[in-house]
Design a protein around this motif. Structure first.
Motif, PDB file in Angstrom:
ATOM      1  N   VAL A   1       5.132   5.775   1.974  1.00 57.11           N
ATOM      2  CA  VAL A   1       4.502   7.096   2.109  1.00 57.11           C
ATOM      3  C   VAL A   1       5.359   8.120   1.374  1.00 57.11           C
ATOM      4  O   VAL A   1       6.533   8.319   1.714  1.00 57.11           O
ATOM      5  CB  VAL A   1       4.337   7.510   3.578  1.00 57.11           C
ATOM      6  CG1 VAL A   1       3.591   8.848   3.656  1.00 57.11           C
ATOM      7  CG2 VAL A   1       3.578   6.446   4.354  1.00 57.11           C
ATOM      8  N   ASP A   2       4.770   8.767   0.382  1.00 55.06           N
ATOM      9  CA  ASP A   2       5.440   9.822  -0.376  1.00 55.06           C
ATOM     10  C   ASP A   2       5.141  11.170   0.273  1.00 55.06           C
ATOM     11  O   ASP A   2       4.131  11.328   0.976  1.00 55.06           O
ATOM     12  CB  ASP A   2       4.936   9.788  -1.816  1.00 55.06           C
ATOM     13  CG  ASP A   2       5.734  10.711  -2.735  1.00 55.06           C
ATOM     14  OD1 ASP A   2       6.863  11.091  -2.362  1.00 55.06           O
ATOM     15  OD2 ASP A   2       5.219  11.041  -3.817  1.00 55.06           O
TER      16      ASP A   2
ATOM     17  N   LEU B   1       0.862  -1.184   0.000  1.00 58.15           N
ATOM     18  CA  LEU B   1       0.000   0.000   0.000  1.00 58.15           C
ATOM     19  C   LEU B   1       0.899   1.234   0.000  1.00 58.15           C
ATOM     20  O   LEU B   1       1.635   1.485   0.962  1.00 58.15           O
ATOM     21  CB  LEU B   1      -0.917   0.021   1.219  1.00 58.15           C
ATOM     22  CG  LEU B   1      -1.796   1.276   1.373  1.00 58.15           C
ATOM     23  CD1 LEU B   1      -2.681   1.489   0.159  1.00 58.15           C
ATOM     24  CD2 LEU B   1      -2.637   1.197   2.653  1.00 58.15           C
ATOM     25  N   ALA B   2       0.843   1.992  -1.082  1.00 60.39           N
ATOM     26  CA  ALA B   2       1.599   3.240  -1.193  1.00 60.39           C
ATOM     27  C   ALA B   2       0.621   4.403  -1.139  1.00 60.39           C
ATOM     28  O   ALA B   2      -0.415   4.390  -1.820  1.00 60.39           O
ATOM     29  CB  ALA B   2       2.388   3.277  -2.505  1.00 60.39           C
ATOM     30  N   VAL B   3       0.912   5.395  -0.318  1.00 54.87           N
ATOM     31  CA  VAL B   3       0.016   6.538  -0.186  1.00 54.87           C
ATOM     32  C   VAL B   3       0.775   7.835  -0.422  1.00 54.87           C
ATOM     33  O   VAL B   3       1.970   7.951  -0.115  1.00 54.87           O
ATOM     34  CB  VAL B   3      -0.658   6.585   1.206  1.00 54.87           C
ATOM     35  CG1 VAL B   3      -1.686   5.474   1.336  1.00 54.87           C
ATOM     36  CG2 VAL B   3       0.358   6.520   2.320  1.00 54.87           C
TER      37      VAL B   3
ATOM     38  N   GLN C   1      -1.381  -1.278  -4.400  1.00 57.74           N
ATOM     39  CA  GLN C   1      -2.269  -0.132  -4.247  1.00 57.74           C
ATOM     40  C   GLN C   1      -1.455   1.151  -4.144  1.00 57.74           C
ATOM     41  O   GLN C   1      -0.519   1.243  -3.345  1.00 57.74           O
ATOM     42  CB  GLN C   1      -3.140  -0.290  -3.008  1.00 57.74           C
ATOM     43  CG  GLN C   1      -4.085  -1.477  -3.046  1.00 57.74           C
ATOM     44  CD  GLN C   1      -5.172  -1.281  -4.075  1.00 57.74           C
ATOM     45  OE1 GLN C   1      -5.794  -0.216  -4.158  1.00 57.74           O
ATOM     46  NE2 GLN C   1      -5.402  -2.311  -4.880  1.00 57.74           N
ATOM     47  N   ALA C   2      -1.810   2.162  -4.941  1.00 53.15           N
ATOM     48  CA  ALA C   2      -1.221   3.495  -4.846  1.00 53.15           C
ATOM     49  C   ALA C   2      -2.372   4.488  -4.790  1.00 53.15           C
ATOM     50  O   ALA C   2      -3.080   4.684  -5.789  1.00 53.15           O
ATOM     51  CB  ALA C   2      -0.314   3.782  -6.031  1.00 53.15           C
ATOM     52  N   ARG C   3      -2.595   5.088  -3.646  1.00 51.22           N
ATOM     53  CA  ARG C   3      -3.754   5.943  -3.434  1.00 51.22           C
ATOM     54  C   ARG C   3      -3.389   7.134  -2.557  1.00 51.22           C
ATOM     55  O   ARG C   3      -2.338   7.143  -1.920  1.00 51.22           O
ATOM     56  CB  ARG C   3      -4.887   5.159  -2.748  1.00 51.22           C
ATOM     57  CG  ARG C   3      -5.395   3.967  -3.550  1.00 51.22           C
ATOM     58  CD  ARG C   3      -6.463   3.207  -2.783  1.00 51.22           C
ATOM     59  NE  ARG C   3      -6.978   2.080  -3.575  1.00 51.22           N
ATOM     60  CZ  ARG C   3      -7.965   2.161  -4.436  1.00 51.22           C
ATOM     61  NH1 ARG C   3      -8.568   3.325  -4.612  1.00 51.22           N
ATOM     62  NH2 ARG C   3      -8.374   1.098  -5.125  1.00 51.22           N
ATOM     63  N   THR C   4      -4.287   8.117  -2.512  1.00 48.60           N
ATOM     64  CA  THR C   4      -4.143   9.167  -1.509  1.00 48.60           C
ATOM     65  C   THR C   4      -4.550   8.596  -0.149  1.00 48.60           C
ATOM     66  O   THR C   4      -5.222   7.562  -0.068  1.00 48.60           O
ATOM     67  CB  THR C   4      -5.038  10.374  -1.831  1.00 48.60           C
ATOM     68  OG1 THR C   4      -6.406   9.971  -1.740  1.00 48.60           O
ATOM     69  CG2 THR C   4      -4.755  10.921  -3.227  1.00 48.60           C
TER      70      THR C   4
END
Length: 701
Positions: A223-224, A60-62, A85-88
């Motif tokens: 987390v970006d 999970l990347a946010v 998953q890449a989401r806000t």
């Protein structure tokens, strides 16, 4: 994907490679602007998956914007990775909450609130607070800040006082609106975007079976833009992790520009303390900008005070040499805008695409003069992060009011006075609001009065009907085509973007840094970081400019931004222009920029905020007029009550002390005191001078 995990590593520099191949566990990537952070973190995800360390569906990347999340998904698909998953943050929370809601709450899911202004308006009406749209927007922003900061309504007044935060109404009234909004929302079984995060965190914290199922599904987190995390988002991340540490964070504390919304770089800077075994990698090779732009960016940020160790990234430009950044000072804003438009034409004629040029400013109200200038030279433009000037709600309302007044208006008369009278009911006051949405609205209305002044000076018999026609013609002429155009954007809206050519405009004290940041060192440093973000948006061409007056022919008492000190070469024409026009008495210019100040008692060079503010070394004897100081304090209390702002927004204690010591006799002497810029001189100058000169010295009584 073919070729195995090693094929992902081709072309990475040594630091990027270290970040990509770091073992599973806590990893912190301190990534400067233009250093390839998105490529690095996406490649890390791909490397972990293709190396068999984690399944794609367990990642999970946010990040913080839908655009950034979409870019991550696109790059992952290019690596043949589809299940990750890449989401806000909010999109991820919404997906999880919808899945777990029946088990956690048990009834039908509550609907998501589509805009909170209606409920905020109802709560404000019940609390006896004004319900003008600008006020409601500012109240909604305060509620968002409080919830993002994990502050309940009953705790809001104390926390606001501790943070010295400017509020749209008294803290007690805002808290009352906040509590009323929450009650109305709950009664209607609605959730706002912050509730998505709050309820997701609560579901994981309070329901062990929900937490167990979630943590079994997702094992690896990325987390970006971690410098922008809020306490609420950190709480959600902690709930996701539980006691695990398979977390990669990427951020740059030098680009923290959303503190006003609750963001804090502290989790990024404290990552190594929380995870002592963490791998920490620094990315400092800048592949975006020329060495000349990179050098200027380093100069801007290196001047910051008290920079934490984790934020001391020094970019190293990797591109070939390019042109030096340009600096320019102008008599007034129309001259500045005309020069920018002319330079844009030169770049376009030389082959730079319109879409690769941006004009960036501190607040949206600054766009109008640049819209006019670009339209006059037939350069298409697009406004990002804000409406075009003539499309703004307050401007449309003003134009409608002018048309109505023009129908029955008698001929002749003082056109600027007539226009001002029309605009007063719409919010044009003699004194500008302290800040926020109301200030931007006020600036737009004032620009319409100045347009009337301009028309009256060129068409002596111009009346309201002629002015209404002028507005319509300007609105039609400045409507941008749908083809690509030069980007006009605020510095905040420009975050995460880049262009071949960037113009940073309006760089004067009171705007950059913004007026309401004065006197607050933390807020001033955030303004410096905002300028740094602006500089690092440029790949090749960078221009920085400012003007000494707002209107054509106006008094030239503005001062260039204090952040430009030391950036302009000594032999640059802009440095010489400022030396002629802006040199305060008995002060010598520093290296091309703001004056180097010397102690008025012993003559030594002043170093530090307080000595510069007082005009003397802290060890030198003070001659404070205590009676004047007391009068200044009483005046500040009355003005702050009238404007409904904290007292320090008027003047800080240090500024009042400097006035009481130096007892300035005229506007030139007053504006030479550090902390009193053009905006405060306009707003309070005559009142302060009246206090200074209107009574005898206390030591003479």
């Amino acid at each position: 994907m073919t070729g195995g995990p090693s094929s992902l590593l081709a072309g990475l520099d040594p630091d990027q490679l270290a970040a990509v191949t770091a073992p599973r566990g806590p990893v912190c990537v301190l990534a400067g602007a233009g250093t390839g952070k998105t490529r690095t973190i996406v490649t890390r995800i791909g490397y972990l998956i293709h190396s068999g360390h984690v399944a794609a569906g367990q990642v999970l990347a946010v990040t913080f914007t839908a655009r950034a999340a979409g870019e991550m998904r696109t790059r992952l698909r290019a690596m043949d990775i589809h299940a990750a998953q890449a989401r806000t943050f909010h999109a991820a929370a919404l997906r999880q909450l919808r899945y777990f809601w029946p088990r956690v709450v048990g009834d039908a899911p509550w609907d998501l609130l589509d805009g909170k202004l209606r409920l905020v308006g109802q709560a404000a009406h019940r609390a006896g607070v004004g319900t003008e749209r600008d006020t409601l927007r500012d109240l909604a922003g305060e509620i968002e800040w409080a919830k993002a900061s994990l502050i309940a309504p009953e705790d809001y007044p104390a926390e606001v006082a501790r943070a010295r935060r400017d509020t749209p109404a008294t803290a007690e009234l805002v808290a009352k609106v906040y509590a009323g909004y929450e009650s109305l929302k709950t009664a209607a079984r609605l959730l706002d975007f912050d509730d998505l995060l709050l309820h997701t965190a609560a579901a994981l914290e309070e329901h062990s079976e929900v937490a167990e199922e979630f943590r079994d599904r997702y094992r690896c987190f990325v987390v970006d833009e971690y410098q922008d995390v809020t306490p609420l988002q950190q709480r959600v991340l902690d709930a996701w992790l539980g006691r695990r540490d398979d977390l990669t964070v990427v951020g740059d504390a030098n680009q923290t520009i959303y503190s006003f919304a609750g963001a804090s770089p502290r989790p990024l800077l404290d990552f190594g303390r929380r995870f002592p075994e963490a791998t920490v990698v620094r990315l400092e090779r800048d592949y975006r900008s020329t060495p000349e732009v990179v050098s200027l960016a380093n100069q801007v940020i290196s001047a910051a005070r008290d920079r934490p160790a984790g934020s001391r990234l020094r970019l190293v430009g990797q591109r070939p040499k390019g042109p030096d950044p340009r600096f320019a000072e102008f008599d007034d804003e129309p001259a500045e805008a005309a020069a920018v438009a002319g330079r844009v034409k030169e770049l376009v004629d030389a082959g730079t695409p319109l879409s690769e040029i941006a004009v960036l400013y501190r607040i949206n109200a600054q766009s109008e003069v640049f819209e006019q200038a670009l339209a006059q030279v037939d350069v298409p433009y697009l406004v990002r992060g804000g409406e075009r000037f003539f499309a703004r709600q307050e401007v449309r309302q003003a134009m409608a009011a002018v048309r109505t007044a023009a129908v029955n208006a008698p001929g002749g008369g003082d056109l600027p006075a007539l226009v001002r009278a029309v605009l007063v009911p719409l919010g044009l006051t003699d004194e500008p609001p302290a800040g926020g949405t109301a200030r931007e609205r006020w600036e737009s209305l004032l620009a319409l009065v100045e347009l009337a002044e301009e028309l009256a000076s060129t068409v002596p018999d111009a009346d309201l009907p002629r002015y209404a026609a002028e507005l319509d013609q300007r609105a039609q002429a400045q409507h941008p085509p749908t083809v690509e155009g030069v980007t006009l954007a605020s510095l905040h809206a420009a975050k995460g973007l880049e262009w071949d050519a960037v113009f940073l405009v309006g760089l004067v004290d009171g705007t950059m840094p913004i007026q309401h940041a004065d006197g607050d060192d933390v807020a001033i440093e955030e303004e410096r970081r905002l300028l740094y973000v602006g500089v690092t948006r440029a790949r090749e061409h960078l221009s920085l400019s400012w003007s000494l007056a707002r209107t054509e022919g106006g008094a030239r008492y503005r001062r260039r931004s204090r952040f430009l000190y030391g950036l302009i070469p000594e032999n640059h024409p802009a440095a010489r222009v400022a030396a002629r026009r802006s040199e305060p008495p008995r002060q010598a210019m520093g290296r091309g920029m703001n004056p180097v100040r010397y102690c008025r008692v012993c003559g030594d060079k002043l170093v530090g905020t307080m000595p510069i503010k007082l005009g003397r070394c802290e060890s030198c004897p003070a001659e404070v007029d205590q009676g004047l100081l007391e009068r200044l304090r009483e005046w500040r209390v009355e003005r702050s009550k009238g404007l409904r702002v904290p007292a320090y927004v008027i003047f800080t204690d240090a500024t009042l002390l400097a006035i009481a010591e130096q007892r300035p006799a005229d506007r030139a002497a007053l504006v030479s005191i550090s902390g009193i810029g053009a905006a405060k001189l306009d707003k309070f100058g005559d009142e302060v001078l009246g206090l200074v000169t209107g009574a005898p010295r206390s030591d003479e009584v």
